[in-house]
Design a protein around this motif. Structure first.
Motif, PDB file in Angstrom:
ATOM      1  N   HIS A 148       0.342  -0.982  -8.232  1.00  0.00           N
ATOM      2  CA  HIS A 148       1.474  -1.789  -7.774  1.00  0.00           C
ATOM      3  C   HIS A 148       2.180  -1.010  -6.688  1.00  0.00           C
ATOM      4  O   HIS A 148       2.464   0.188  -6.839  1.00  0.00           O
ATOM      5  N   LEU A 149       2.487  -1.688  -5.558  1.00  0.00           N
ATOM      6  CA  LEU A 149       3.148  -1.046  -4.426  1.00  0.00           C
ATOM      7  C   LEU A 149       4.416  -1.797  -4.062  1.00  0.00           C
ATOM      8  O   LEU A 149       4.440  -3.023  -4.051  1.00  0.00           O
ATOM      9  N   ILE A 188      -0.708  -3.051   5.152  1.00  0.00           N
ATOM     10  CA  ILE A 188      -1.831  -3.868   5.611  1.00  0.00           C
ATOM     11  C   ILE A 188      -3.186  -3.189   5.415  1.00  0.00           C
ATOM     12  O   ILE A 188      -4.131  -3.829   4.912  1.00  0.00           O
ATOM     13  N   PRO A 189      -3.360  -1.911   5.773  1.00  0.00           N
ATOM     14  CA  PRO A 189      -4.667  -1.271   5.555  1.00  0.00           C
ATOM     15  C   PRO A 189      -5.080  -1.248   4.082  1.00  0.00           C
ATOM     16  O   PRO A 189      -6.268  -1.370   3.767  1.00  0.00           O
ATOM     17  N   VAL A 190      -4.096  -1.112   3.191  1.00  0.00           N
ATOM     18  CA  VAL A 190      -4.398  -1.115   1.754  1.00  0.00           C
ATOM     19  C   VAL A 190      -4.858  -2.507   1.325  1.00  0.00           C
ATOM     20  O   VAL A 190      -5.848  -2.657   0.600  1.00  0.00           O
ATOM     21  N   ILE A 191      -4.146  -3.524   1.784  1.00  0.00           N
ATOM     22  CA  ILE A 191      -4.501  -4.902   1.438  1.00  0.00           C
ATOM     23  C   ILE A 191      -5.919  -5.235   1.908  1.00  0.00           C
ATOM     24  O   ILE A 191      -6.679  -5.904   1.205  1.00  0.00           O
ATOM     25  N   LYS A 192      -6.272  -4.757   3.087  1.00  0.00           N
ATOM     26  CA  LYS A 192      -7.615  -5.003   3.613  1.00  0.00           C
ATOM     27  C   LYS A 192      -8.691  -4.290   2.799  1.00  0.00           C
ATOM     28  O   LYS A 192      -9.842  -4.728   2.749  1.00  0.00           O
ATOM     29  N   VAL A 215      -5.237  -9.231  -4.199  1.00  0.00           N
ATOM     30  CA  VAL A 215      -3.823  -8.880  -4.129  1.00  0.00           C
ATOM     31  C   VAL A 215      -3.000  -9.953  -4.843  1.00  0.00           C
ATOM     32  O   VAL A 215      -3.257 -11.152  -4.701  1.00  0.00           O
ATOM     33  N   ARG A 216      -2.013  -9.501  -5.606  1.00  0.00           N
ATOM     34  CA  ARG A 216      -1.089 -10.399  -6.275  1.00  0.00           C
ATOM     35  C   ARG A 216       0.341  -9.990  -5.914  1.00  0.00           C
ATOM     36  O   ARG A 216       0.591  -8.842  -5.553  1.00  0.00           O
ATOM     37  N   SER A 270      -0.987  -5.371  -7.120  1.00  0.00           N
ATOM     38  CA  SER A 270       0.148  -6.237  -6.797  1.00  0.00           C
ATOM     39  C   SER A 270       1.024  -5.517  -5.785  1.00  0.00           C
ATOM     40  O   SER A 270       1.109  -4.287  -5.774  1.00  0.00           O
ATOM     41  N   VAL A 271       1.655  -6.314  -4.925  1.00  0.00           N
ATOM     42  CA  VAL A 271       2.501  -5.784  -3.858  1.00  0.00           C
ATOM     43  C   VAL A 271       3.764  -6.626  -3.788  1.00  0.00           C
ATOM     44  O   VAL A 271       3.692  -7.853  -3.852  1.00  0.00           O
TER      45      VAL A 271
END
Length: 268
Positions: free
Chosen positions: A201-202, A171-175, A180-181, A157-158
């Motif tokens: 969680h970030l 963005i690089p982490v999401i990719k 992702v929540r 989750s972000v």
């Protein structure tokens, strides 16, 4: 001041605010809180419950609340109670069933001295607790973080809101992750990492404060997870009574933490 007191206060908060969950009245702005955000009626009601409980039970402490700031309760207080009575106010006002109360007890004015914590979902009553060096529990059952070791298999989750330029760092982490929540209550989201429902969680906005994460941090660490503040050499020395804002990373294990940090630093 142990877990039992934190749980009692959590239950009283839930009882007081439950009639207001999802009501337009609950979102009425009644002031500006210690954290600098608008204080909504539901926030005010919840934190007043804490103060009244402490006074009624003759509990002396230094209370650190999102709305009222730092207050001395009782005579010669030596203990610290750090409270986010409503974490996820927008969800609470809108009736989105993901908002919590988060309370932590500390023996001294620093993150390393937090001894007990309780986080409760104000809609469902789901309860997370932890005691220093003794473990963490969800609804009475001991919890542990997930065994996911690779970001490509992870669900994280972000917190994106409000969008800041620091979002580019994520963005690089999401990719790299599987899913992702964005759920809207940092305390509960960190507790979801603690119980294995999420892998990380970030919050990279540079906006989160000690009362936003103190309770959930202990729960996560007692469940075997990793919690850190970006750009801070020693988070344990951070005082509870000083208002500061941070970016944070909470992960199920050291492997995921290292992968996320590597991607963030690469982008930065």
């Amino acid at each position: 001041m142990g877990i039992d007191v934190l749980v009692e206060i959590s239950k009283e908060i839930r009882k007081a605010v439950h009639p207001f969950l999802g009501s337009s009245e609950s979102g009425k702005i009644v002031g500006i809180g210690f954290g600098g955000d608008h204080t909504r009626l539901i926030d005010q009601i919840a934190e007043e419950v804490v103060v009244k409980y402490l006074k009624r039970n003759n509990i002396s402490c230094i209370l650190i609340g999102e709305e009222g700031g730092v207050q001395e309760i009782g005579g010669n207080p030596e203990r610290y109670l750090i409270v986010d009575a409503i974490d996820g106010t927008t969800n609470a006002v809108r009736g989105i069933s993901f908002a919590s109360s988060a309370l932590a007890f500390a023996s001294k004015d620093s993150l390393k001295d937090i001894k007990a914590a309780a986080v409760m979902n104000l809609f469902s009553g789901e309860l997370y607790v932890a005691e220093k060096d003794k473990g963490a529990w969800r609804n009475g059952k001991r919890i542990a973080t997930s065994k996911t070791l690779d970001l490509k298999d992870s669900v994280i989750s972000v917190d994106f809101s409000p969008i800041t330029e620091r979002v580019d760092m994520i963005i690089p982490v999401i990719k790299a992750v599987r899913r992702v929540r964005s759920l809207g209550s940092a305390s509960l989201e960190i507790c979801y990492v603690a119980s294995g429902m999420l892998d990380a969680h970030l919050d990279m906005r540079g906006m989160i404060r000690t009362f936003d994460f103190a309770a959930a941090m202990l729960i996560l660490e007692e469940a075997g997870g990793i919690f850190n503040l970006l750009g801070i050499n020693d988070k344990n020395e951070i005082p509870l009574t000083r208002l500061r804002r941070f970016s944070m990373i909470a992960t199920a294990n050291r492997e995921l933490y290292s992968q996320i940090i590597s991607l963030i630093h690469k982008e930065g």
